[in-house]
Enzyme design. Structure first.
Site, short mmCIF file in Angstrom:
data_model
loop_
_atom_site.label_atom_id
_atom_site.label_comp_id
_atom_site.label_asym_id
_atom_site.label_seq_id
_atom_site.Cartn_x
_atom_site.Cartn_y
_atom_site.Cartn_z
N HIS A 59 -4.64 -70.39 -26.51
CA HIS A 59 -3.94 -70.05 -27.76
C HIS A 59 -3.60 -71.33 -28.53
O HIS A 59 -2.55 -71.94 -28.30
CB HIS A 59 -2.67 -69.27 -27.45
CG HIS A 59 -2.11 -68.54 -28.63
ND1 HIS A 59 -1.57 -67.28 -28.54
CD2 HIS A 59 -2.00 -68.89 -29.94
CE1 HIS A 59 -1.16 -66.90 -29.74
NE2 HIS A 59 -1.40 -67.86 -30.60
N LEU A 62 -6.12 -74.72 -34.74
CA LEU A 62 -6.74 -75.99 -35.11
C LEU A 62 -6.74 -76.22 -36.62
O LEU A 62 -7.06 -77.31 -37.08
CB LEU A 62 -8.17 -76.08 -34.57
CG LEU A 62 -8.28 -76.31 -33.06
CD1 LEU A 62 -9.71 -76.63 -32.66
CD2 LEU A 62 -7.36 -77.41 -32.58
N ARG A 63 -6.42 -75.19 -37.38
CA ARG A 63 -6.20 -75.32 -38.84
C ARG A 63 -7.44 -75.59 -39.68
O ARG A 63 -7.32 -75.62 -40.91
CB ARG A 63 -5.17 -76.42 -39.14
CG ARG A 63 -3.86 -76.33 -38.37
CD ARG A 63 -3.11 -75.07 -38.67
NE ARG A 63 -1.77 -75.07 -38.11
CZ ARG A 63 -1.06 -74.00 -37.90
NH1 ARG A 63 -1.57 -72.80 -38.19
NH2 ARG A 63 0.15 -74.06 -37.41
N ASP A 153 -3.67 -62.43 -34.57
CA ASP A 153 -2.76 -63.58 -34.48
C ASP A 153 -1.36 -63.22 -34.95
O ASP A 153 -0.82 -62.20 -34.52
CB ASP A 153 -3.35 -64.76 -35.25
CG ASP A 153 -2.63 -66.05 -34.87
OD1 ASP A 153 -2.31 -66.20 -33.69
OD2 ASP A 153 -2.39 -66.88 -35.76
N HIS A 180 -0.36 -60.53 -30.78
CA HIS A 180 0.95 -61.16 -31.07
C HIS A 180 1.93 -60.01 -31.23
O HIS A 180 1.82 -59.22 -32.17
CB HIS A 180 0.84 -61.97 -32.37
CG HIS A 180 2.13 -62.49 -32.90
ND1 HIS A 180 2.42 -63.83 -32.94
CD2 HIS A 180 3.21 -61.87 -33.43
CE1 HIS A 180 3.62 -64.01 -33.47
NE2 HIS A 180 4.12 -62.83 -33.79
N HIS A 233 2.07 -64.97 -25.99
CA HIS A 233 3.36 -65.68 -25.90
C HIS A 233 4.60 -64.79 -25.70
O HIS A 233 5.41 -64.61 -26.60
CB HIS A 233 3.57 -66.60 -27.10
CG HIS A 233 3.12 -66.08 -28.43
ND1 HIS A 233 3.47 -64.83 -28.89
CD2 HIS A 233 2.32 -66.62 -29.37
CE1 HIS A 233 2.92 -64.66 -30.07
NE2 HIS A 233 2.21 -65.71 -30.37
N ASP A 306 0.23 -72.34 -27.67
CA ASP A 306 0.43 -71.85 -29.04
C ASP A 306 0.53 -73.05 -29.99
O ASP A 306 1.35 -73.06 -30.92
CB ASP A 306 1.65 -70.94 -29.15
CG ASP A 306 1.70 -70.19 -30.47
OD1 ASP A 306 0.72 -70.25 -31.23
OD2 ASP A 306 2.73 -69.54 -30.75
#
Lengths: 422, 308
Positions: A59, A62-63, A153, A180, A233, A306
Site C-alpha cells: 500500500h 507514488l504520486r 483507495d 479503504h 489499514h 500507506d
C-alpha cells in the site's frame, strides 16, 4: 562445490551466524557460517548484520503521474530501496487515475527504466473509472497490463451493489479487491479520531464506527460471495473484533495495518500537528493495543506503510486543510525493529507481516531462504542508530511525525533478485 | 511583575494569577470607559492588525475601540480584502503581515488551530479572537469578568449553565475551562446532536433536558445557534429547537431567583433566547459588551507592554 556466484558471509539469522549462497538471482543455500570452499564465488562480508528477507509493501502512493512534486516513481522506488523493500504496490489515485492499461504500462516502464533491478513495482488498478464509484474500470485489461489488485483507495465505493459487482468481476479478472474502509458520509478525511482529543481541540472527528461499519459490510459481502476482500489499514478495536469474528467463520478476508497505528495515538495531533494527520485517523491507546494484538495473532495479516508523501507547503497549513498521510517507506523497517526491540512484536511476526504473508495474499515473489527462492534480502545493522532528518529521507515527502526521532538501525544492503541495489 | 506571555491562544495558557491580573487591569480601564474623554496615550505608537478572516462585528469593533482608547493604531484586514481570498496560504499571509512589523495581530479564523499556526511563525503577539470551534479566550475572559462584577468577585458555590450548541462553540470550550478554574460549577445542556464527544473528559455535568440543565443555576449562558445546523441534519427545525431548548422566562424559573443571563451575541431572538428575556434587567448581555472593551484594553496593554 556450490556453484554460488556470491556468498554473503557471517550474517545473523534466527540467532545463528549464516552464509547465504546466491546464483542466478536465486537462493542456493543458507548454511551455518564456515570456511567452505566456494571457488569463484564473490565473498561479501556481512559483519554480523541481521539477515532479513526483503520487505513487500502492498500500500504505497507514488504520486506519478500527476503529482510528481510530491513523489515520482524514481524517488519512491529510491525510498523503498533505502527502506529494504523488494516489492511495492502503488495505488491508483494518480492523475490521470490508473484506470487504463496505458497508465499501468507507463508506470511499469518508468520503474523498469529507473530501477532496472528493483525494487519491483506492482500497480494497483482503480476499481472504478476515475475512482468515481459509478462504473467498473476495465479490470481484465488492467490485470493484463500488470496490475495485481484493484482498489478505489481513499474513495470507498458508497454503492454496495456496485461494490459487490466489482468484487465479483475483479475475482474473474484475477484481482483481489483492497477496500479503504470508511463510511463516506461520516466525517470523511477528518484526519482525527472522534474522541477526547478532537473534542478538546474543536476539530471534527471521525468515529471508529465509520471504519467498522464498512469493515462489517465487506465481511458480509466476502462471506456471501465466497470471494476475498482485503481490508486496508485497520486502525481500531471494533474493526479488529469484526475481523476476528469473520476469520473464525472462515470468511476469506485479509487485512493490513501500518506502523503508525501500532505506535501512535490521537494524542499525536496535539497542537494541530498535521504530520500526524492520516486517514483513517490515529485512534486511542485501547485501539493501538487491539491492533497490536491482532497483528500478533494473525487477525491482521500484513503490515503496509500507506506511504503518502506530500510537499512541505501542503502540510504547513491549518489542520483541517492539510492532506492526510505519512511518508513511510524510509522508516518502516527501523520502526518495526524498534517494536521488536520493545517487545511489541516478535521478529517472526514482523517478517510474516512484511514479507511472507503479503506474497501469499497478492501472489508476489518472496524470499524464505529456501533453495530457488528469489534472492531478495536485507542486511540490517541494528547497532547503527540514526536521527531521522529530512536530508536522510530518500522520499520527496518529509511528512512524518517521527521526524527528529532516533531510529534504532538501518539497512546496510538490499539485494533484489540477487543484485545488490543498496 | 512583568507580563511575559507572547500570545493569547487559549485561556488554558493563563495561570489563575494571570487571569486575576487581567481582571484587575480591566477594572481600572472600566473607569476610563466612563470618562468624558475616553482616550489615554498608553499605547501611542503601537500598531495592531485586526485580521478577521471570518465575519465579526462585536469582537472586531471591541478590539478596535479598545486599541484606539489606548491610542494604538489599528489596521483592519478581512478575508475578502486580503490575499487569502485569492488562495494565498495562511502562512504567506502571516509572513506578509509580519514584514510590516506590527506589535500585535488579533486573529479571527474559521479554522481550529489557526491562531496557534500563526503564533508559531510570527514574532509579534497574536491574540486569538476565535479559531474555529476551538477557543475564544477573550470572550471567556469578558464573560467571567462580567459575572465577577455581578457576583462581587466570588465564583465558588456558583453554577453556570452553558446552553445550546456546545459542539461547535469555541465560546463554550473556553468558558468551561476558565469558569471551572475560577471555582464555578459548570453544566452543559443541549440536544445530543449539539454536544461534543467524550464530554466525560470535560470538567462539567451534562444535562440532556432543559429542566435539569437550569435547575438551581446562578447563571445561564446561551450560545448562538448557527442556523445552518438544521441543514447539517443536526436539528429538525429551528421552531422545535426554540420550543425545546430556547431559554424563555418560564424555563428560567427553574434557575435560582435573579439568575443572570448571558449571550455572546449576535442573538437569534426567539430561537436560543426569548426576546423579552434578552432585554430583562437580569440579562447581562450589554454588560458583556461593555466589559469586553475593558478586558480587551487590559489584554492589549499587557501584551503590548510585555517584556520577554
Amino acid at each position: 562445490m556450490s556453484n554460488a556466484e556470491f556468498i554473503v558471509k557471517g550474517a545473523r539469522w534466527r540467532g545463528e551466524s549464516v552464509d547465504v549462497l546466491v546464483a542466478q538471482g536465486r537462493i542456493l543455500e543458507l548454511r551455518p557460517s564456515g570456511n567452505y570452499m566456494d571457488p569463484g564465488a564473490q565473498k561479501i562480508p556481512a559483519g554480523g548484520a541481521l539477515l532479513l528477507p526483503a520487505l513487500t509493501d502492498c500500500h504505497v502512493h507514488l504520486r506519478e503521474p500527476g503529482f510528481e512534486y510530491k513523489e515520482d516513481i524514481v524517488s519512491g522506488l529510491g525510498a523503498a530501496a533505502q527502506g529494504g523493500f523488494a516489492n511495492i504496490m502503488c495505488m491508483a489515485n494518480t492523475r490521470p487515475v490508473n484506470d487504463e492499461a496505458a497508465v499501468t504500462e507507463m508506470m511499469l516502464e518508468k520503474a523498469r527504466r529507473a530501477w532496472k533491478n528493483g525494487p519491483r513495482l506492482f500497480p494497483v488498478a482503480a476499481l472504478t473509472r476515475g475512482l468515481a464509484g459509478a462504473e467498473l474500470a476495465e479490470l481484465a485489461e488492467l490485470r493484463r497490463a500488470g496490475c495485481v489488485a484493484a482498489s478505489n483507495d481513499g474513495l470507498p465505493v458508497r454503492n454496495s451493489e456496485l461494490f459487490r459487482r466489482a468484487v465479483e468481476y475483479a475475482a474473474d479478472a484475477g484481482l483481489i479487491v483492497i477496500d479503504h474502509c470508511e463510511d463516506p458520509d461520516m466525517a470523511p478525511g477528518a484526519g482525527v479520531n472522534e474522541g477526547e482529543v478532537s473534542s478538546r481541540l474543536g476539530l471534527k472527528g471521525q468515529p471508529v464506527a465509520a471504519e467498522a461499519m464498512q469493515v462489517a459490510r465487506d465481511i458480509l459481502l466476502a462471506e456471501y460471495l465466497g470471494l476475498p476482500i482485503h481490508i486496508a489499514h485497520v486502525s481500531c478495536r471494533q474493526a479488529v473484533e469484526l475481523l476476528a469474528w469473520a476469520k473464525g467463520r472462515g470468511v476469506p478476508v485479509t487485512a493490513e495495518t501500518c506502523p503508525h497505528y501500532l505506535l501512535l495515538t490521537d494524542e499525536a495531533v496535539e497542537n494541530y500537528s498535521t504530520a500526524a494527520k492520516v486517514s483513517p485517523p490515529l485512534r486511542t491507546l485501547d485501539d493501538v493495543l487491539a491492533v497490536r494484538q491482532a497483528l500478533r495473532e494473525g487477525v491482521i495479516d500484513i503490515l503496509v506503510t500507506d506511504h503518502a508523501p506530500h510537499a512541505a507547503h501542503e502540510k504547513e497549513v491549518p489542520f483541517a486543510e492539510a492532506p492526510n498521510g505519512i511518508s513511510g517507506l524510509d522508516t518502516a523497517l527501523a520502526l518495526t525493529m524498534r517494536m521488536v526491540d520493545e517487545g511489541i512484536l516478535d521478529l517472526d511476526t514482523a517478517l510474516r507481516a512484511w514479507c511472507w504473508r503479503p506474497a501469499e495474499i497478492f501472489g508476489l515473489p518472496a524470499c524464505t531462504f529456501k533453495r530457488d527462492d528469489p534472492a531478495d534480502f536485507v542486511l540490517y545493522d541494528p547497532g547503527a542508530p540514526w536521527e531521522l532528518t529530512p536530508e536522510r529521507m530518500r522520499s520527496k515527502g518529509k511528512n512524518t511525525p517521527f521526524m527528529g526521532q532516533t531510529l534504532p538501525g538501518r539497512v546496510n544492503a538490499l539485494f533484489v533478485g540477487g543484485v545488490r541495489i543498496v | 511583575m512583568h507580563w511575559t506571555h507572547k500570545d493569547l491562544l487559549d485561556v488554558c495558557d493563563l495561570s489563575t494569577g494571570d487571569v486575576e491580573r487581567i481582571f484587575e487591569t480591566a477594572d481600572s480601564f472600566m473607569e476610563i470607559n466612563r470618562r468624558q474623554v475616553k482616550k489615554v496615550p498608553t499605547l501611542k505608537g503601537k500598531s495592531v492588525v485586526l485580521f478577521f478572516a471570518e465575519p465579526s462585528t462585536r469582537t472586531k469593533t471591541s478590539f478596535d475601540v479598545a486599541a484606539k482608547r489606548l491610542s494604538a493604531d489599528t489596521f483592519s484586514l478581512a478575508k475578502s480584502g486580503s490575499s487569502l481570498s485569492k488562495g494565498e496560504s495562511l502562512k504567506d499571509t502571516a509572513w506578509t503581515l509580519q514584514a510590516m512589523n506590527p506589535d500585535a495581530i488579533v486573529l479571527r479564523d474559521s479554522r481550529s488551530g489557526a491562531a496557534r499556526f500563526i503564533a508559531e511563525r510570527l514574532d509579534c503577539s497574536v491574540l486569538n479572537a476565535g479559531d474555529g470551534w476551538h477557543a475564544h479566550p477573550t470572550q471567556a475572559l469578558l464573560d467571567a469578568f462580567t459575572l465577577r462584577r455581578a457576583w462581587g468577585g466570588e465564583f465558588a458555590g456558583r453554577t453556570v449553565t452553558i446552553l445550546g450548541d456546545i459542539a461547535h462553540s469555541r465560546v463554550a470550550r473556553s468558558n468551561v475551562n476558565l469558569l471551572t478554574r475560577l471555582g464555578a460549577t459548570v453544566r452543559v445542556c443541549g440536544p445530543r446532536t449539539l454536544l461534543p464527544p467524550r464530554l466525560d473528559t470535560w470538567p462539567v455535568t451534562v444535562c440532556h433536558d432543559l429542566g435539569s440543565g437550569l435547575d438551581g443555576a446562578d447563571a445561564v449562558m446561551c450560545l448562538r445557534l448557527q442556523l445552518e445546523r438544521q441543514q447539517d441534519g443536526l436539528l429538525p427545525s429551528l421552531r422545535e429547537y426554540a420550543q425545546t431548548w430556547g431559554l424563555s422566562r418560564r424555563a428560567l424559573r427553574k434557575a435560582k431567583a435573579g439568575a443572570k443571563v448571558l449571550h455572546p451575541g449576535p442573538i437569534n431572538r426567539g430561537v436560543e433566547i426569548a426576546s423579552d428575556l434578552a432585554d430583562d434587567p437580569d440579562s447581562l448581555i450589554l454588560d458583556q459588551v461593555a466589559s469586553g472593551v475593558a478586558v480587551r484594553m487590559a489584554l492589549l496593554f499587557l501584551f503590548l507592554t510585555r517584556k520577554d
